[in-house]
Design a protein around this motif. Structure first.
Motif, PDB file in Angstrom:
ATOM      1  N   TYR A   1       0.850  -1.191   0.000  1.00  9.39           N
ATOM      2  CA  TYR A   1       0.000   0.000   0.000  1.00  9.39           C
ATOM      3  C   TYR A   1       0.889   1.245   0.000  1.00  9.39           C
ATOM      4  O   TYR A   1       1.836   1.359   0.763  1.00  9.39           O
ATOM      5  CB  TYR A   1      -0.899   0.007   1.234  1.00  9.39           C
ATOM      6  N   GLY A   2       0.582   2.192  -0.901  1.00 13.89           N
ATOM      7  CA  GLY A   2       1.373   3.404  -1.014  1.00 13.89           C
ATOM      8  C   GLY A   2       2.682   3.213  -1.749  1.00 13.89           C
ATOM      9  O   GLY A   2       3.621   3.997  -1.578  1.00 13.89           O
ATOM     10  N   ALA A   3       2.765   2.167  -2.594  1.00 21.03           N
ATOM     11  CA  ALA A   3       4.007   1.915  -3.330  1.00 21.03           C
ATOM     12  C   ALA A   3       4.352   3.067  -4.271  1.00 21.03           C
ATOM     13  O   ALA A   3       5.521   3.272  -4.605  1.00 21.03           O
ATOM     14  CB  ALA A   3       3.891   0.616  -4.130  1.00 21.03           C
ATOM     15  N   ASP A   4       3.348   3.839  -4.675  1.00 16.05           N
ATOM     16  CA  ASP A   4       3.604   4.977  -5.570  1.00 16.05           C
ATOM     17  C   ASP A   4       4.442   6.054  -4.882  1.00 16.05           C
ATOM     18  O   ASP A   4       5.117   6.842  -5.560  1.00 16.05           O
ATOM     19  CB  ASP A   4       2.281   5.568  -6.061  1.00 16.05           C
ATOM     20  N   GLN A   5       4.412   6.102  -3.550  1.00 12.14           N
ATOM     21  CA  GLN A   5       5.241   7.073  -2.835  1.00 12.14           C
ATOM     22  C   GLN A   5       6.726   6.780  -3.019  1.00 12.14           C
ATOM     23  O   GLN A   5       7.557   7.692  -2.996  1.00 12.14           O
ATOM     24  CB  GLN A   5       4.900   7.046  -1.340  1.00 12.14           C
ATOM     25  N   LEU A   6       7.055   5.507  -3.215  1.00 12.13           N
ATOM     26  CA  LEU A   6       8.449   5.103  -3.358  1.00 12.13           C
ATOM     27  C   LEU A   6       8.876   4.987  -4.813  1.00 12.13           C
ATOM     28  O   LEU A   6       9.977   5.403  -5.184  1.00 12.13           O
ATOM     29  CB  LEU A   6       8.678   3.766  -2.641  1.00 12.13           C
ATOM     30  N   LEU A   7       7.981   4.459  -5.658  1.00 17.26           N
ATOM     31  CA  LEU A   7       8.365   4.117  -7.030  1.00 17.26           C
ATOM     32  C   LEU A   7       7.733   5.002  -8.096  1.00 17.26           C
ATOM     33  O   LEU A   7       8.074   4.872  -9.265  1.00 17.26           O
ATOM     34  CB  LEU A   7       8.001   2.648  -7.311  1.00 17.26           C
TER      35      LEU A   7
END
Length: 231
Positions: free
Chosen positions: A159-165
Motif C-alpha cells: 500500500y502506497g508503493a507509488d510514494q516510493l516508485l
C-alpha cells in the motif's frame, strides 16, 4: 571467497543487525507499519551504510585514533543529508511518511558500529561488501516486519508503493482481504514489539534446529599416563 561467504552469512543471518545485534530498533519498530515505508527506510539505510564503509575505509590511515569517531559521524551525517535531499526531491510522499526517522539514520548504531568495527580495519572492497550485506540483512528484517504488520493491520501489501516508485506503482497494491476497520494492535508500536519478538524467537528456533541436525563430534578421553617413581 570464503571471507566473502562469511561476511554474507554474518550480515544476512548469523549476526543480523536487527535480529541478533538488536541495533537500530527505533526506526525498525516505528516505521514498519507498511511494507513501502519499511523498504524505503531500509534502502536509505543500506545506501548510507555502504557509502560510510567505503569512505571510512579510504580515510582510515589518515585519521588519528583520537578523533576517529567525530570524523566517522561527520561522514555519516553528510551521506544521510544527501540521501534525505534525494528522497525529498524524487519521493516526497515517502519523505513525509518517514519524517524524523530519515535524519535519525545518523544515530543508527548499525552504521557507526560497522564503521568502527570493520571499515576502519579492512580494505575498501571488503568494507563495501560488508556494508551491502549488513544493510541487506537490516532491510530484510524491516520488510518482513512491515509486510506482516500491513497484512494483519489493513489486509493489503505494498500500500502506497507509488510514494516510493512513482505513479506507475499504484497498481502494485495487493488486497489480501477486505477489512472494515484496521487492526490497531498490528499498526501501533505494541504490535511492532510483538512482531519483532516473534521474529527473534523464530530465528532462535531455526538456529537450534540446525544445530541439532549437525553431527556431534565426540571428544576422545585423554589417555591416562602412569608415572612410576624409581628410587
Amino acid at each position: 571467497m570464503s571471507d566473502y561467504k562469511e561476511l554474507a552469512w554474518q550480515g544476512l543471518w548469523k549476526n543480523n543487525p536487527g535480529l541478533v545485534q538488536l541495533l537500530g530498533l527505533c526506526p525498525l519498530l516505528a516505521v514498519t507499519a507498511t511494507l513501502t515505508n519499511a523498504l524505503g527506510l531500509g534502502l536509505a539505510t543500506m545506501l548510507v551504510l555502504i557509502g560510510s564503509n567505503i569512505l571510512v575505509s579510504l580515510v582510515r590511515d589518515y585519521v588519528p585514533k583520537e578523533i576517529r569517531i567525530p570524523v566517522f559521524v561527520m561522514i555519516i551525517a553528510a551521506l544521510v543529508t544527501s540521501v534525505q535531499l534525494f528522497i525529498n526531491a524524487y519521493a516526497y510522499g515517502l519523505y513525509l511518511s518517514l519524517g524524523i526517522f530519515l535524519p535519525l539514520i545518523v544515530t543508527n548504531c548499525v552504521i557507526i558500529g560497522r564503521a568502527e568495527a570493520f571499515a576502519s580495519r579492512n580494505s575498501v572492497v571488503k568494507s563495501t561488501f560488508d556494508g551491502l550485506m549488513m544493510g541487506l540483512g537490516f532491510t530484510l528484517v524491516l520488510c518482513v516486519l512491515g509486510a506482516s504488520r500491513e497484512i494483519l493491520g489493513q489486509g493489503t501489501l505494498f500500500y502506497g508503493a507509488d510514494q516510493l516508485l512513482g505513479e506507475w506503482a499504484k497498481g502494485l497494491t495487493i488486497q489480501i482481504w477486505q477489512v472494515d476497520t484496521t487492526f490497531l494492535l498490528a499498526m501501533l508500536p505494541p504490535g511492532a514489539f510483538i512482531g519483532m519478538g516473534l521474529l527473534i524467537a523464530l530465528k532462535n528456533v531455526i538456529d537450534n534446529y540446525i544445530e541439532a541436525r549437525q553431527p556431534k563430534v565426540e571428544l576422545e578421553a585423554p589417555a591416562r599416563v602412569r608415572i612410576t617413581k624409581v628410587n
